[in-house]
Design a protein around this motif. Structure first.
Motif, PDB file in Angstrom:
ATOM      1  N   LEU A 132       8.107  -0.590  -7.357  1.00 51.64           N
ATOM      2  CA  LEU A 132       8.261   0.319  -6.231  1.00 51.64           C
ATOM      3  C   LEU A 132       9.655   0.912  -6.282  1.00 51.64           C
ATOM      4  O   LEU A 132      10.594   0.259  -6.732  1.00 51.64           O
ATOM      5  N   SER A 133       9.772   2.165  -5.852  1.00 56.77           N
ATOM      6  CA  SER A 133      11.099   2.772  -5.765  1.00 56.77           C
ATOM      7  C   SER A 133      11.403   3.085  -4.308  1.00 56.77           C
ATOM      8  O   SER A 133      10.501   3.100  -3.463  1.00 56.77           O
ATOM      9  N   GLU A 134      12.640   3.351  -4.026  1.00 57.85           N
ATOM     10  CA  GLU A 134      13.043   3.670  -2.656  1.00 57.85           C
ATOM     11  C   GLU A 134      12.477   5.016  -2.208  1.00 57.85           C
ATOM     12  O   GLU A 134      12.438   5.298  -1.019  1.00 57.85           O
ATOM     13  N   GLU A 135      12.010   5.836  -3.134  1.00 59.15           N
ATOM     14  CA  GLU A 135      11.438   7.133  -2.803  1.00 59.15           C
ATOM     15  C   GLU A 135       9.944   7.047  -2.502  1.00 59.15           C
ATOM     16  O   GLU A 135       9.366   7.974  -1.943  1.00 59.15           O
ATOM     17  N   ASP A 136       9.293   5.947  -2.888  1.00 59.74           N
ATOM     18  CA  ASP A 136       7.859   5.798  -2.637  1.00 59.74           C
ATOM     19  C   ASP A 136       7.583   5.729  -1.144  1.00 59.74           C
ATOM     20  O   ASP A 136       8.405   5.240  -0.367  1.00 59.74           O
ATOM     21  N   ARG A 137       6.405   6.206  -0.757  1.00 56.13           N
ATOM     22  CA  ARG A 137       5.971   6.138   0.635  1.00 56.13           C
ATOM     23  C   ARG A 137       4.979   4.987   0.753  1.00 56.13           C
ATOM     24  O   ARG A 137       3.961   4.976   0.093  1.00 56.13           O
ATOM     25  N   TYR A 151      -8.048   1.211   9.084  1.00 58.74           N
ATOM     26  CA  TYR A 151      -8.039   2.403   8.245  1.00 58.74           C
ATOM     27  C   TYR A 151      -7.212   2.244   6.971  1.00 58.74           C
ATOM     28  O   TYR A 151      -7.082   3.181   6.200  1.00 58.74           O
ATOM     29  N   VAL A 152      -6.663   1.073   6.763  1.00 59.97           N
ATOM     30  CA  VAL A 152      -5.830   0.834   5.588  1.00 59.97           C
ATOM     31  C   VAL A 152      -6.696   0.263   4.471  1.00 59.97           C
ATOM     32  O   VAL A 152      -7.105  -0.889   4.497  1.00 59.97           O
ATOM     33  N   ALA A 153      -6.990   1.124   3.492  1.00 59.56           N
ATOM     34  CA  ALA A 153      -7.795   0.734   2.335  1.00 59.56           C
ATOM     35  C   ALA A 153      -7.473   1.684   1.198  1.00 59.56           C
ATOM     36  O   ALA A 153      -7.039   2.822   1.428  1.00 59.56           O
ATOM     37  N   GLU A 154      -7.660   1.223  -0.019  1.00 58.98           N
ATOM     38  CA  GLU A 154      -7.420   2.101  -1.158  1.00 58.98           C
ATOM     39  C   GLU A 154      -8.287   3.345  -1.023  1.00 58.98           C
ATOM     40  O   GLU A 154      -9.455   3.273  -0.655  1.00 58.98           O
ATOM     41  N   GLY A 155      -7.677   4.497  -1.277  1.00 57.57           N
ATOM     42  CA  GLY A 155      -8.386   5.769  -1.205  1.00 57.57           C
ATOM     43  C   GLY A 155      -8.313   6.448   0.143  1.00 57.57           C
ATOM     44  O   GLY A 155      -8.687   7.618   0.264  1.00 57.57           O
ATOM     45  N   ALA A 156      -7.819   5.758   1.162  1.00 60.11           N
ATOM     46  CA  ALA A 156      -7.702   6.372   2.490  1.00 60.11           C
ATOM     47  C   ALA A 156      -6.659   7.481   2.445  1.00 60.11           C
ATOM     48  O   ALA A 156      -5.646   7.366   1.759  1.00 60.11           O
ATOM     49  N   MET A 199       0.874  -1.171   0.000  1.00 56.79           N
ATOM     50  CA  MET A 199       0.000   0.000   0.000  1.00 56.79           C
ATOM     51  C   MET A 199       0.909   1.218   0.000  1.00 56.79           C
ATOM     52  O   MET A 199       1.751   1.368   0.887  1.00 56.79           O
ATOM     53  N   LYS A 200       0.755   2.064  -1.019  1.00 55.91           N
ATOM     54  CA  LYS A 200       1.635   3.227  -1.119  1.00 55.91           C
ATOM     55  C   LYS A 200       0.810   4.484  -1.336  1.00 55.91           C
ATOM     56  O   LYS A 200      -0.338   4.431  -1.781  1.00 55.91           O
ATOM     57  N   ALA A 201       1.415   5.629  -1.017  1.00 56.02           N
ATOM     58  CA  ALA A 201       0.772   6.923  -1.210  1.00 56.02           C
ATOM     59  C   ALA A 201       0.868   7.298  -2.684  1.00 56.02           C
ATOM     60  O   ALA A 201       1.931   7.185  -3.296  1.00 56.02           O
ATOM     61  N   ASP A 202      -0.251   7.759  -3.254  1.00 63.15           N
ATOM     62  CA  ASP A 202      -0.220   8.224  -4.639  1.00 63.15           C
ATOM     63  C   ASP A 202       0.039   9.728  -4.667  1.00 63.15           C
ATOM     64  O   ASP A 202       0.283  10.357  -3.627  1.00 63.15           O
ATOM     65  N   GLU A 203      -0.030  10.319  -5.848  1.00 62.53           N
ATOM     66  CA  GLU A 203       0.254  11.742  -6.006  1.00 62.53           C
ATOM     67  C   GLU A 203      -0.786  12.632  -5.325  1.00 62.53           C
ATOM     68  O   GLU A 203      -0.537  13.808  -5.065  1.00 62.53           O
ATOM     69  N   ASN A 204      -1.950  12.087  -4.984  1.00 64.76           N
ATOM     70  CA  ASN A 204      -3.008  12.838  -4.286  1.00 64.76           C
ATOM     71  C   ASN A 204      -3.017  12.548  -2.785  1.00 64.76           C
ATOM     72  O   ASN A 204      -3.990  12.857  -2.100  1.00 64.76           O
ATOM     73  N   HIS A 205      -1.957  11.927  -2.289  1.00 67.61           N
ATOM     74  CA  HIS A 205      -1.797  11.583  -0.873  1.00 67.61           C
ATOM     75  C   HIS A 205      -2.917  10.658  -0.391  1.00 67.61           C
ATOM     76  O   HIS A 205      -3.446  10.820   0.703  1.00 67.61           O
ATOM     77  N   ARG A 206      -3.241   9.695  -1.236  1.00 68.40           N
ATOM     78  CA  ARG A 206      -4.221   8.659  -0.921  1.00 68.40           C
ATOM     79  C   ARG A 206      -3.550   7.309  -1.092  1.00 68.40           C
ATOM     80  O   ARG A 206      -2.648   7.140  -1.914  1.00 68.40           O
ATOM     81  N   VAL A 266       3.868  -5.416  -6.880  1.00 68.45           N
ATOM     82  CA  VAL A 266       5.331  -5.443  -6.914  1.00 68.45           C
ATOM     83  C   VAL A 266       5.802  -6.832  -7.319  1.00 68.45           C
ATOM     84  O   VAL A 266       5.123  -7.823  -7.086  1.00 68.45           O
ATOM     85  N   GLN A 267       6.965  -6.852  -7.934  1.00 66.61           N
ATOM     86  CA  GLN A 267       7.632  -8.127  -8.226  1.00 66.61           C
ATOM     87  C   GLN A 267       8.666  -8.324  -7.136  1.00 66.61           C
ATOM     88  O   GLN A 267       9.483  -7.440  -6.880  1.00 66.61           O
TER      89      GLN A 267
END
Length: 101
Positions: A74-79, A87-92, A43-50, A56-57
């Motif tokens: 995934l990159s090392e810069e991704d959050r 509270y962990v769900a897509e769009g949160a 689960m990662k943060a997108d550009e809209n902070h969701r 991932v491979q």
């Protein structure tokens, strides 16, 4: 340098390697990776902070099952977030923790 030696039981060899590692792969705690329908994701943060599910491979698991290799997706810069909890769900919405706040 090349040397030959006869080894017998009780002998040991010490090797060391030098050089640059040319790989974009890295490791994260295995607890951040989940599996669904045969695919691994985080689960990662997108550009809209969701939060969004990011496929991932994965590669090797090391350190007694603690860390897993991320080969792509995934990159090392991704959050990323710990993928468990009510509270962990897509769009949160994503809230930074630690030094980034």
């Amino acid at each position: 340098m090349t040397e030959e030696a006869e080894l017998t039981i009780g002998n040991y060899v010490s090797l060391s390697f030098s050089g640059e590692i040319l790989s974009d792969n890295f490791y994260i705690p295995v607890s951040y990776v989940r599996q669904e329908d045969g695919q691994y994701y985080v689960m990662k943060a997108d550009e809209n902070h969701r939060l969004k599910k990011q496929i991932v491979q994965t590669g090797k698991i090391i350190y007694g099952g603690y860390s897993i290799e991320i080969i792509s997706g995934l990159s090392e810069e991704d959050r990323i977030c710990f993928p468990y909890g009510k509270y962990v769900a897509e769009g949160a919405p994503v809230k930074n923790s630690g030094a980034e706040e």
